[in-house]
Design a protein around this motif. Sequence first.
Motif, PDB file in Angstrom:
ATOM      1  N   LYS A   1       0.818  -1.226  -0.057  1.00  0.00           N
ATOM      2  CA  LYS A   1       0.077  -0.299  -0.229  1.00  0.00           C
ATOM      3  C   LYS A   1       1.237   0.947   0.203  1.00  0.00           C
ATOM      4  O   LYS A   1       1.780   1.326   0.488  1.00  0.00           O
ATOM      5  N   LYS A   2       0.057   2.791  -0.812  1.00  0.00           N
ATOM      6  CA  LYS A   2       1.188   3.874  -0.582  1.00  0.00           C
ATOM      7  C   LYS A   2       1.408   3.825   1.506  1.00  0.00           C
ATOM      8  O   LYS A   2       1.145   3.743   2.056  1.00  0.00           O
ATOM      9  N   GLY A   3       3.171   4.784   0.516  1.00  0.00           N
ATOM     10  CA  GLY A   3       3.649   5.133   1.818  1.00  0.00           C
ATOM     11  C   GLY A   3       3.803   3.439   2.375  1.00  0.00           C
ATOM     12  O   GLY A   3       4.589   3.679   3.470  1.00  0.00           O
ATOM     13  N   GLU A   4       3.965   2.410   2.673  1.00  0.00           N
ATOM     14  CA  GLU A   4       4.430   1.326   3.264  1.00  0.00           C
ATOM     15  C   GLU A   4       5.856   1.141   2.790  1.00  0.00           C
ATOM     16  O   GLU A   4       6.149   1.188   1.927  1.00  0.00           O
ATOM     17  N   ILE A   5       6.388   0.471   4.232  1.00  0.00           N
ATOM     18  CA  ILE A   5       7.519  -0.688   3.914  1.00  0.00           C
ATOM     19  C   ILE A   5       7.095  -1.804   3.874  1.00  0.00           C
ATOM     20  O   ILE A   5       6.998  -2.342   5.500  1.00  0.00           O
ATOM     21  N   VAL A   6       7.192  -2.657   2.888  1.00  0.00           N
ATOM     22  CA  VAL A   6       6.667  -3.877   3.210  1.00  0.00           C
ATOM     23  C   VAL A   6       7.885  -4.587   2.823  1.00  0.00           C
ATOM     24  O   VAL A   6       9.121  -5.126   1.707  1.00  0.00           O
ATOM     25  N   ALA A   7       8.440  -5.872   3.667  1.00  0.00           N
ATOM     26  CA  ALA A   7       9.227  -6.725   3.183  1.00  0.00           C
ATOM     27  C   ALA A   7       9.425  -8.100   2.917  1.00  0.00           C
ATOM     28  O   ALA A   7       8.297  -8.658   3.254  1.00  0.00           O
ATOM     29  N   LEU A   8      10.271  -8.873   2.348  1.00  0.00           N
ATOM     30  CA  LEU A   8       9.759 -10.021   1.711  1.00  0.00           C
ATOM     31  C   LEU A   8      11.234 -10.535   2.193  1.00  0.00           C
ATOM     32  O   LEU A   8      12.014 -10.241   1.906  1.00  0.00           O
TER      33      LEU A   8
END
Length: 235
Positions: A25-32
């Motif tokens: 989502k906009k504005g997030e930091i998402v880790a994989l």
Amino acid sequence: MLKLEKLEVSYGSIKALHSIALEVKKGEIVALIGANGAGKSTTLRTISGLLKPSNKEGKIRFKDKEIQSVSPHKIVEMGLSHVPEGRRVFPDMSVYENLLMGAHSRKGKPDQTDFDRVYHHFPRLKERIKQMAGTLSGGEQQMLAMGRALMARPDLLLLDEPSMGLAPMLVEEIFHIIEDINVAGTTILLVEQNAHLALEISNRAYVLETGEIVLDGQAQDLAQNENIRKSYLGE
């Protein structure tokens, strides 16, 4: 901002990704996060158009537009930049020339504001602006690769193993810069072997094992998950 649905990718007869679904989502930091060979880099390469889904049902939506059939340079023009594993700077070009290459896909020439933005996050690059990229240290090359991607003014930045091969002190610095880039308005999808630091700075995370998402949730919750702590946090 980014949504993957039923995404499958194969290398010949070997299936690398199995019906992947994730959202940023906009504005997030998402880790994989996941072990070597889990399919993390394959996921990023497919999002950025370097690889194509092997199934018709696989969808990649970026800013509400399907991009799974779009060419890589068009995806960059849409506002998505990819910093690949291993940095891949142009060694025989100067820091300045490398940064210019980052703005190549944009309409019109980059202005001083673009360079100032990069220098704000990476002041060391300004000091080495005329230096050949191949003579920079590993940490400086990582900064240059990230700075080059920022020259495209991305809405979404894909980062593949930004801490790889760096000294611990530099790793901390790079992760602080990633947070600063996010605060300045860029959404980030982060692939990172250092799961502890990745979960520390991320809003949410996905765990990838042998090409499948096996767990997802708030990063803080995953950091407390007993299986995650044993498998990825060295506890």
